[in-house]
Design a protein around this motif. Structure first.
Motif, PDB file in Angstrom:
ATOM      1  N   SER A  72      19.574  48.589 -12.098  1.00 55.55           N
ATOM      2  CA  SER A  72      19.107  49.874 -11.572  1.00 55.55           C
ATOM      3  C   SER A  72      20.193  50.439 -10.673  1.00 55.55           C
ATOM      4  N   THR A  73      20.330  51.747 -10.678  1.00 51.91           N
ATOM      5  CA  THR A  73      21.138  52.425  -9.651  1.00 51.91           C
ATOM      6  C   THR A  73      20.213  53.238  -8.750  1.00 51.91           C
ATOM      7  N   ARG A  74      19.552  54.246  -9.330  1.00 47.37           N
ATOM      8  CA  ARG A  74      18.759  55.178  -8.549  1.00 47.37           C
ATOM      9  C   ARG A  74      17.545  54.548  -7.876  1.00 47.37           C
ATOM     10  N   THR A  75      16.760  53.812  -8.646  1.00 44.66           N
ATOM     11  CA  THR A  75      15.471  53.355  -8.125  1.00 44.66           C
ATOM     12  C   THR A  75      15.695  52.392  -6.952  1.00 44.66           C
TER      13      THR A  75
ATOM     14  N   ARG B 190      11.258  45.361 -10.115  1.00 46.79           N
ATOM     15  CA  ARG B 190      11.522  45.819 -11.489  1.00 46.79           C
ATOM     16  C   ARG B 190      11.679  44.579 -12.351  1.00 46.79           C
TER      17      ARG B 190
ATOM     18  N   HIS C 212       6.558  53.461 -14.894  1.00 50.01           N
ATOM     19  CA  HIS C 212       7.555  53.658 -13.827  1.00 50.01           C
ATOM     20  C   HIS C 212       6.947  54.681 -12.861  1.00 50.01           C
TER      21      HIS C 212
ATOM     22  N   GLN D   3       9.015  56.879 -10.399  1.00 48.44           N
ATOM     23  CA  GLN D   3       9.766  57.914 -11.119  1.00 48.44           C
ATOM     24  C   GLN D   3       8.838  59.095 -11.417  1.00 48.44           C
TER      25      GLN D   3
ATOM     26  N   PRO E 221      15.506  61.258 -16.316  1.00 41.19           N
ATOM     27  CA  PRO E 221      15.367  60.217 -15.283  1.00 41.19           C
ATOM     28  C   PRO E 221      16.706  59.571 -14.945  1.00 41.19           C
ATOM     29  N   LEU E 222      17.686  59.728 -15.845  1.00 49.73           N
ATOM     30  CA  LEU E 222      19.009  59.120 -15.706  1.00 49.73           C
ATOM     31  C   LEU E 222      18.881  57.584 -15.723  1.00 49.73           C
TER      32      LEU E 222
HETATM   33  N1   CP Z   1      15.587  56.534 -13.375  1.00 55.60           N
HETATM   34  C1   CP Z   1      15.850  55.227 -13.166  1.00 55.60           C
HETATM   35  O1   CP Z   1      14.946  54.368 -13.176  1.00 55.60           O
HETATM   36  O2   CP Z   1      17.157  54.939 -12.915  1.00 55.60           O
HETATM   37  P1   CP Z   1      17.740  53.508 -12.584  1.00 55.60           P
HETATM   38  O3   CP Z   1      17.531  52.649 -13.816  1.00 55.60           O
HETATM   39  O4   CP Z   1      19.175  53.707 -12.246  1.00 55.60           O
HETATM   40  O5   CP Z   1      16.948  52.946 -11.433  1.00 55.60           O
END
Ligand code: CP
Length: 305
Positions: free
Chosen positions: A49-52, A101, A129, A132, A262-263
């Motif tokens: 994961s980056t964002r979450t 996660r 999710h 998100q 969501p990227l």
């Molecule tokens: N949108 C999302 O869950 O991004 P990550 O996988 O980077 O957390």
């Protein structure tokens, strides 16, 4: 089950969703509030994961709490064979809240059934999710002024994309029309179409990413084809680049249309879209910080004024 956990978007009533949207707005106005002093929050990421992860951890830091956890399960005793149950029981000795996660669908629900502290599901396989979804709902409300009666076109990997599954279930309170645009291999699973049928939600399925559908859309929700969910990588190679949004495809779209994703993105949005005012995916990810501050406070029973 720990009743304060957030495992699925269905754990929330319409009123709770709207309240979280409102609290998210309050955190956007002021993200720095010392509401978590003395609290320790664990982030257990068994999947990348980056964002979450970083937005949850930023949320804890901006609220004055402390973070423990891992972003690579290979460095933990689960690599020695420790069970998920034992891992959760151990971490609950140290932390007031666990954000997790996991690649297995249902892992967060399972953890919430015995965890003494609340669990927030930060994504379980292709299932759900919910955090998100809260940032998606906030982004939709912020850009459209309403959540009601919108046409939402979901494009790409509708089979494995947990973000579209969660968003679909949350939107049922708000009378949407859905367009599902995917290859036959990556169609929206039957259970979600049955959900739409049972709740009188209008939906249409397409294999073409046509201008006609784009021009009817309020929210264009692009998704990545999820390579990590394929057992047959040849099949992934065949479908990975089927849909790509290019800037010119937005020329005749509705003035209010926003592109969400969501990227991470791979190839499904061309880079020339980024400077279009209709591209909203980076602001959407920023909204994740505020939405996650609101979610953390809700599950810990902390009032935000
Ligand atoms: N949108 C999302 O869950 O991004 P990550 O996988 O980077 O957390």
């Amino acid at each position: 089950m720990n009743s304060d956990s957030l495992v699925s978007i269905n754990d929330l009533t319409k009123e709770e969703i709207l309240e979280l949207v409102d609290k998210t707005r309050m955190f956007e106005e002021n993200p720095n509030r010392k509401l978590l002093e003395g609290k320790v929050i664990a982030t257990l990421f068994f999947e990348p994961s980056t964002r979450t992860r970083l937005s949850f951890e930023t949320a804890v830091n901006r609220l004055g709490g402390r973070v423990i956890g891992f972003s690579d399960a290979a460095t933990t005793s689960s690599s020695k064979g420790e069970s998920l149950k034992d891992t959760i029981m151990m971490v609950s000795n140290y932390a007031d809240l666990i954000i997790m996660r996991h690649h297995l669908e249902g892992a967060a629900r399972y953890a919430s059934e015995f965890s003494p502290v609340p669990i927030i599901n930060a994504g379980d396989g292709a299932n759900q999710h919910p955090s998100q979804t809260m940032l998606d709902l906030y982004s939709i409300k912020k850009t459209q002024g309403t959540l009601e009666n919108l046409t939402i076109s979901m494009v790409g990997d509708l089979k494995y994309g947990r973000t579209v599954h969660s968003l679909l279930m949350a939107m049922y309170y708000f009378h949407p029309v859905f367009n599902f645009i995917s290859s036959d291999e990556l169609k929206m699973p039957l259970e979600y179409k049955v959900f739409c049928d049972e709740h009188n939600i209008e939906y249409h399925e397409y294999t073409d990413f046509s201008q006609e559908v784009i021009d009817k859309t309020d929210i264009l929700y692009m998704t990545r084809v999820q390579r990590e969910r394929f057992t047959d990588l040849m099949e992934y190679e065949r479908v990975k680049n089927l849909y790509q949004l290019r800037n010119s495809m937005l020329d005749s779209s509705k003035p209010n249309l926003k592109v969400l994703h969501p990227l991470p993105r791979v190839n499904e949005i061309a880079y020339d879209v980024d400077d279009n005012p209709k591209a909203y995916y980076f602001q959407q990810a920023q909204n994740g910080l505020y939405a996650r501050e609101a979610i953390i406070c809700k599950v810990l029973g902390i009032d935000v004024k």
